[in-house]
Enzyme design. Structure first.
Site, PDB file in Angstrom:
ATOM      1  N   SER A  38      -5.293  -3.752  -3.900  1.00  0.00           N
ATOM      2  CA  SER A  38      -5.575  -2.347  -3.630  1.00  0.00           C
ATOM      3  C   SER A  38      -6.399  -2.195  -2.350  1.00  0.00           C
ATOM      4  CB  SER A  38      -6.255  -1.727  -4.853  1.00  0.00           C
ATOM      5  OG  SER A  38      -6.257  -0.322  -4.783  1.00  0.00           O
ATOM      6  N   ASP A  87       2.863   1.913 -11.047  1.00  0.00           N
ATOM      7  CA  ASP A  87       1.482   2.048 -10.567  1.00  0.00           C
ATOM      8  C   ASP A  87       1.148   3.531 -10.424  1.00  0.00           C
ATOM      9  OD1 ASP A  87      -0.837   2.147  -8.813  1.00  0.00           O
ATOM     10  OD2 ASP A  87      -0.415   0.056  -8.322  1.00  0.00           O
ATOM     11  N   HIS A 131      -1.303  -0.762 -12.032  1.00  0.00           N
ATOM     12  CA  HIS A 131      -2.272  -1.150 -11.003  1.00  0.00           C
ATOM     13  C   HIS A 131      -3.325  -2.124 -11.524  1.00  0.00           C
ATOM     14  CE1 HIS A 131      -3.782  -0.243  -6.954  1.00  0.00           C
ATOM     15  NE2 HIS A 131      -5.006  -0.159  -7.423  1.00  0.00           N
TER      16      HIS A 131
END
Length: 278
Positions: free
Chosen positions: A147, A223, A256
């Site tokens: 991320s 995600d 995620h």
């Protein structure tokens, strides 16, 4: 260096440490996993950059990477995502700016500029410190992240050709200039001139740098941040346009979280091992 705690792990050692960072003018914490092979020789080292809100412990506790690092004889290093407890107004007000959200940039705006120099910390200060205190081979160094940390890993590898032999990312923020996370962080840390933002945007760097380091990216297609914040299609487009080597794998049903990361961690360690041990 202050040792906070140590754990035996896959016949190697996982340690958590604290030191005074000169570039950040603040104490910083980090973690190091040394594989069993390091008892006899210097080993390659792989730096992991975490995402928003994370500390050095998230990766070490959740990713399941140590078993694969032990197999290949690679050291793992993770670090906190920002300095903490500085007493700045708004420092802890939101998850996407301030504490836990350093974005791996060198801040130029006050009051952040005095302490938020995470780019220099990751690229220069911490590796030199690790080389001094641990049996690692700084000529065989890779970097990866998730991320915000995927963003950090990609920009750092692109901006430092030859320093890193390998780079990969899980669910990276590839075009921070084009989403609310990046705009908030960059305007706060770097100011309003968007030209200065480009030096920390993967898609912009691919247009500008002479680095041709291959990029390896895994992205979950369930995600929750996919469309608004991660925008992998932007990276695909610019890599195709600039003929930059990219392997992007898209995984249906994955989100995620570290459940996603741990599922494909072995692939990433194997990928780095092929390049670090060549």
């Amino acid at each position: 260096m202050e040792t906070l705690k140590k754990h035996r792990c896959f016949e190697g050692e996982l340690g958590f440490y604290k030191h005074d960072s000169k570039v950040n003018n603040a104490p910083m914490t980090f973690a190091v996993y040394m594989p069993p092979q390091a008892k006899k020789k210097r080993v390659p080292v792989l730096y992991y950059l975490s995402g928003l809100t994370c500390t050095e412990e998230n990766f070490m506790a959740k990713a399941g990477a140590q078993q694969y690092a032990a197999k290949h004889g690679i050291a793992l290093v993770s670090m906190d995502t920002s300095p903490r407890d500085l007493g700045f107004p708004g420092e802890d007000d939101s998850y996407d700016f301030g504490s836990g959200a350093g974005f791996y940039v060198n801040a130029t705006e006050q009051p952040w500029a005095k302490h938020y120099q995470m780019y220099d910390y990751v690229v220069d200060e911490l590796p030199a410190f690790i080389q001094q205190h641990f049996r690692v081979d700084s000529d065989r160094m890779g970097i990866f992240g998730h991320s915000m940390g995927g963003h950090g890993a990609l920009i750092i590898a692109l901006k430092n050709p030859g320093k890193y032999r390998s780079v990969s990312a899980f669910s990276p923020i590839v075009a921070p200039m084009h989403n609310d996370w990046g705009k908030k962080a960059f305007s706060g840390y770097l100011g309003s001139n968007e030209e200065t933002w480009k030096q920390y945007d993967t898609c912009e760097l691919i247009k500008q740098t002479n680095s041709n380091i291959p990029l390896f990216v895994d992205q979950g297609m369930s995600d929750e941040f996919l469309t608004d914040y991660l925008q992998p299609e932007r990276l695909q487009a610019v890599c195709q346009e600039q003929n930059h080597p990219l392997t992007m794998r898209k995984h249906d049903g994955y989100d995620h979280s570290y459940y996603f990361i741990s599922t494909f961690m072995e692939d990433h360690i194997d990928y780095h091992a092929d390049l670090l041990l060549a």
